[in-house]
Design a protein around this motif. Structure first.
Motif, mmCIF file in Angstrom:
data_model
loop_
_atom_site.group_PDB
_atom_site.id
_atom_site.type_symbol
_atom_site.label_atom_id
_atom_site.label_comp_id
_atom_site.label_asym_id
_atom_site.label_seq_id
_atom_site.Cartn_x
_atom_site.Cartn_y
_atom_site.Cartn_z
ATOM 1 N N GLY A 144 39.259 29.070 36.833
ATOM 2 C CA GLY A 144 40.008 30.275 36.510
ATOM 3 C C GLY A 144 39.868 31.324 37.594
ATOM 4 O O GLY A 144 38.913 31.310 38.375
ATOM 5 N N HIS A 145 40.856 32.217 37.648
ATOM 6 C CA HIS A 145 40.775 33.307 38.614
ATOM 7 C C HIS A 145 40.906 34.640 37.894
ATOM 8 O O HIS A 145 41.408 34.718 36.762
ATOM 9 C CB HIS A 145 41.851 33.167 39.695
ATOM 10 N N GLN A 146 40.420 35.685 38.555
ATOM 11 C CA GLN A 146 40.478 37.036 38.021
ATOM 12 C C GLN A 146 40.542 38.015 39.181
ATOM 13 O O GLN A 146 40.386 37.638 40.350
ATOM 14 C CB GLN A 146 39.259 37.329 37.140
ATOM 15 N N TYR A 147 40.760 39.305 38.841
ATOM 16 C CA TYR A 147 40.828 40.354 39.847
ATOM 17 C C TYR A 147 39.790 41.430 39.535
ATOM 18 O O TYR A 147 39.514 41.714 38.361
ATOM 19 C CB TYR A 147 42.221 40.985 39.878
ATOM 20 N N THR A 148 39.206 42.002 40.573
ATOM 21 C CA THR A 148 38.250 43.074 40.357
ATOM 22 C C THR A 148 38.953 44.315 39.811
ATOM 23 O O THR A 148 40.150 44.522 40.029
ATOM 24 C CB THR A 148 37.523 43.437 41.662
ATOM 25 N N ASP A 149 38.181 45.155 39.117
ATOM 26 C CA ASP A 149 38.760 46.383 38.579
ATOM 27 C C ASP A 149 38.800 47.468 39.658
ATOM 28 O O ASP A 149 38.540 47.208 40.837
ATOM 29 C CB ASP A 149 37.985 46.838 37.334
ATOM 30 N N ALA A 150 39.106 48.692 39.270
ATOM 31 C CA ALA A 150 39.255 49.779 40.237
ATOM 32 C C ALA A 150 37.966 50.080 40.981
ATOM 33 O O ALA A 150 37.985 50.636 42.081
ATOM 34 C CB ALA A 150 39.756 51.037 39.522
ATOM 35 N N ALA A 151 36.818 49.707 40.398
ATOM 36 C CA ALA A 151 35.519 49.936 41.032
ATOM 37 C C ALA A 151 34.996 48.689 41.737
ATOM 38 O O ALA A 151 33.821 48.640 42.115
ATOM 39 C CB ALA A 151 34.507 50.423 39.995
ATOM 40 N N GLY A 152 35.847 47.676 41.891
ATOM 41 C CA GLY A 152 35.438 46.460 42.579
ATOM 42 C C GLY A 152 34.597 45.508 41.757
ATOM 43 O O GLY A 152 34.059 44.536 42.288
ATOM 44 N N ARG A 153 34.502 45.724 40.456
ATOM 45 C CA ARG A 153 33.624 44.915 39.607
ATOM 46 C C ARG A 153 34.329 43.686 39.022
ATOM 47 O O ARG A 153 35.528 43.717 38.783
ATOM 48 C CB ARG A 153 33.084 45.786 38.468
ATOM 49 N N PHE A 154 33.535 42.660 38.779
ATOM 50 C CA PHE A 154 34.034 41.454 38.113
ATOM 51 C C PHE A 154 32.986 40.945 37.141
ATOM 52 O O PHE A 154 31.796 41.233 37.275
ATOM 53 C CB PHE A 154 34.360 40.358 39.144
ATOM 54 N N THR A 155 33.431 40.170 36.158
ATOM 55 C CA THR A 155 32.524 39.496 35.219
ATOM 56 C C THR A 155 33.113 38.140 34.892
ATOM 57 O O THR A 155 34.280 38.038 34.505
ATOM 58 C CB THR A 155 32.346 40.307 33.921
ATOM 59 N N VAL A 173 33.606 29.394 44.670
ATOM 60 C CA VAL A 173 34.429 30.589 44.532
ATOM 61 C C VAL A 173 35.225 30.836 45.808
ATOM 62 O O VAL A 173 34.748 30.560 46.915
ATOM 63 C CB VAL A 173 33.560 31.833 44.188
ATOM 64 N N LYS A 174 36.437 31.326 45.632
ATOM 65 C CA LYS A 174 37.237 31.859 46.730
ATOM 66 C C LYS A 174 37.440 33.343 46.443
ATOM 67 O O LYS A 174 37.797 33.720 45.323
ATOM 68 C CB LYS A 174 38.594 31.153 46.826
ATOM 69 N N ALA A 175 37.175 34.174 47.447
ATOM 70 C CA ALA A 175 37.307 35.618 47.291
ATOM 71 C C ALA A 175 38.270 36.142 48.352
ATOM 72 O O ALA A 175 38.194 35.750 49.517
ATOM 73 C CB ALA A 175 35.955 36.301 47.424
ATOM 74 N N GLN A 176 39.165 37.033 47.929
ATOM 75 C CA GLN A 176 40.176 37.543 48.852
ATOM 76 C C GLN A 176 40.538 38.981 48.505
ATOM 77 O O GLN A 176 40.969 39.279 47.392
ATOM 78 C CB GLN A 176 41.441 36.678 48.799
ATOM 79 N N ALA A 177 40.342 39.890 49.471
ATOM 80 C CA ALA A 177 40.824 41.257 49.308
ATOM 81 C C ALA A 177 42.342 41.248 49.451
ATOM 82 O O ALA A 177 42.911 40.355 50.090
ATOM 83 C CB ALA A 177 40.194 42.164 50.362
ATOM 84 N N PRO A 178 43.041 42.209 48.872
ATOM 85 C CA PRO A 178 44.512 42.234 48.968
ATOM 86 C C PRO A 178 44.992 42.176 50.411
ATOM 87 O O PRO A 178 44.543 42.939 51.266
ATOM 88 C CB PRO A 178 44.870 43.580 48.307
ATOM 89 N N GLN A 180 44.380 40.138 52.756
ATOM 90 C CA GLN A 180 43.364 39.788 53.744
ATOM 91 C C GLN A 180 43.090 38.286 53.696
ATOM 92 O O GLN A 180 43.666 37.548 52.893
ATOM 93 C CB GLN A 180 42.070 40.566 53.481
ATOM 94 N N GLY A 181 42.206 37.824 54.581
ATOM 95 C CA GLY A 181 41.849 36.413 54.611
ATOM 96 C C GLY A 181 40.999 36.009 53.413
ATOM 97 O O GLY A 181 40.508 36.857 52.655
ATOM 98 N N ILE A 182 40.824 34.709 53.247
ATOM 99 C CA ILE A 182 40.100 34.164 52.098
ATOM 100 C C ILE A 182 38.686 33.747 52.510
ATOM 101 O O ILE A 182 38.498 33.065 53.521
ATOM 102 C CB ILE A 182 40.832 32.943 51.515
ATOM 103 N N LEU A 183 37.712 34.167 51.730
ATOM 104 C CA LEU A 183 36.343 33.677 51.866
ATOM 105 C C LEU A 183 36.133 32.548 50.865
ATOM 106 O O LEU A 183 36.330 32.741 49.667
ATOM 107 C CB LEU A 183 35.332 34.791 51.590
ATOM 108 N N THR A 184 35.751 31.376 51.344
ATOM 109 C CA THR A 184 35.404 30.251 50.470
ATOM 110 C C THR A 184 33.904 30.049 50.561
ATOM 111 O O THR A 184 33.346 29.918 51.657
ATOM 112 C CB THR A 184 36.119 28.971 50.902
ATOM 113 N N THR A 185 33.235 30.023 49.412
ATOM 114 C CA THR A 185 31.779 29.904 49.439
ATOM 115 C C THR A 185 31.274 29.284 48.134
ATOM 116 O O THR A 185 32.066 28.853 47.288
ATOM 117 C CB THR A 185 31.138 31.282 49.701
ATOM 118 N N GLN A 186 29.952 29.240 47.983
ATOM 119 C CA GLN A 186 29.320 28.695 46.783
ATOM 120 C C GLN A 186 28.142 29.576 46.410
ATOM 121 O O GLN A 186 27.480 30.142 47.285
ATOM 122 C CB GLN A 186 28.845 27.251 47.025
ATOM 123 N N LEU A 187 27.859 29.683 45.125
ATOM 124 C CA LEU A 187 26.747 30.482 44.623
ATOM 125 C C LEU A 187 25.673 29.562 44.064
ATOM 126 O O LEU A 187 25.984 28.555 43.415
ATOM 127 C CB LEU A 187 27.228 31.446 43.538
#
Length: 227
Positions: A144-155, A173-178, A180-187
């Motif tokens: 699943g994907h989601q977007y951070t809120d106005a303060a940059g937070r996610f859950t 996880v893939k993370a991408q600012a509007p 911008q490029g995509i960061l692909t990583t693992q936690l």
């Protein structure tokens, strides 16, 4: 150790193979201009003068700076995508389904820019193995994907992923600012026996994990390579 941590899954991922959410305080010095205090004054004497001076001037302690990246280090480390990524995941903050086995896990944090600015509406796309160490390659279970809120937070609401040959526990996880490029990583999870033998494991990608009566909570802040 929860039962699911002992489970070794049947799936496998080819083994081709920090950031925490803590607060770093900016230390500061309060100069006390008292005539009787010289270079050899004891630290306790300085503190005794500094506190009243601070009270007289109405000065407040400095606000702690978020621990992200001030431009003098590196952004969140990238890692391989792996063979199980699927585009088109549903937008949702919870990727579990009713009755799904596994220890409940909630992952939360903030997405920052390199200048420590929280990034609103940053995209985060998560996928992981289930309790048995298998990926759903036909549907979108535990995706699943989601977007951070106005303060940059996610859950993210999920479960602790299972194990499978060649890998330690991890969440993709893939993370991408509007725009911008995509960061692909693992936690990764701390204190996992397989961390030392997993060729992809990176301690900079460790989450801060706590165990409670209703499952686990994890914290991780992303720093994306944008101004």
């Amino acid at each position: 150790m929860p039962a699911d941590e002992q489970e070794t899954g049947t799936g496998h991922e080819p083994g081709t193979g920090g950031q925490d959410d803590g607060i770093s305080r900016k230390n500061f010095i309060v100069a006390a201009g008292a005539a009787g205090i010289g270079a050899l004054a004891l630290p306790t004497a300085v503190s005794a003068v500094a506190a009243p001076a601070q009270a007289r001037t109405g000065q407040r302690p400095l606000t702690p700076t978020p621990k992200c990246d001030d431009g003098d280090d590196t952004p969140t480390h990238s890692q391989m995508e792996g063979p199980y990524f699927k585009p088109g995941s549903p937008e949702r903050a919870s990727i579990v389904t009713p009755g799904m086995p596994g220890t409940p896990l909630t992952v939360s944090g903030i997405v920052y820019s390199m200048s420590c600015t929280p990034l609103a509406h940053a995209l985060l796309d998560f996928w992981q193995a289930d309790y048995y160490g298998n990926y759903d390659n036909y549907g979108y279970k535990l995706r699943g994907h989601q977007y951070t809120d106005a303060a940059g937070r996610f859950t993210l609401t999920t479960i602790v992923p299972g194990l499978y040959p060649g890998r330690t526990r991890h969440i993709h996880v893939k993370a991408q600012a509007p725009y911008q490029g995509i960061l692909t990583t693992q936690l990764y999870f701390p204190n996992e026996p397989r961390n030392s033998s997993d060729m992809l494991y990176d301690p900079a990608l460790l989450m801060k994990v706590q165990t409670g009566p209703s499952g686990r909570t994890a914290k991780f802040d992303f720093v994306l390579q944008v101004p």
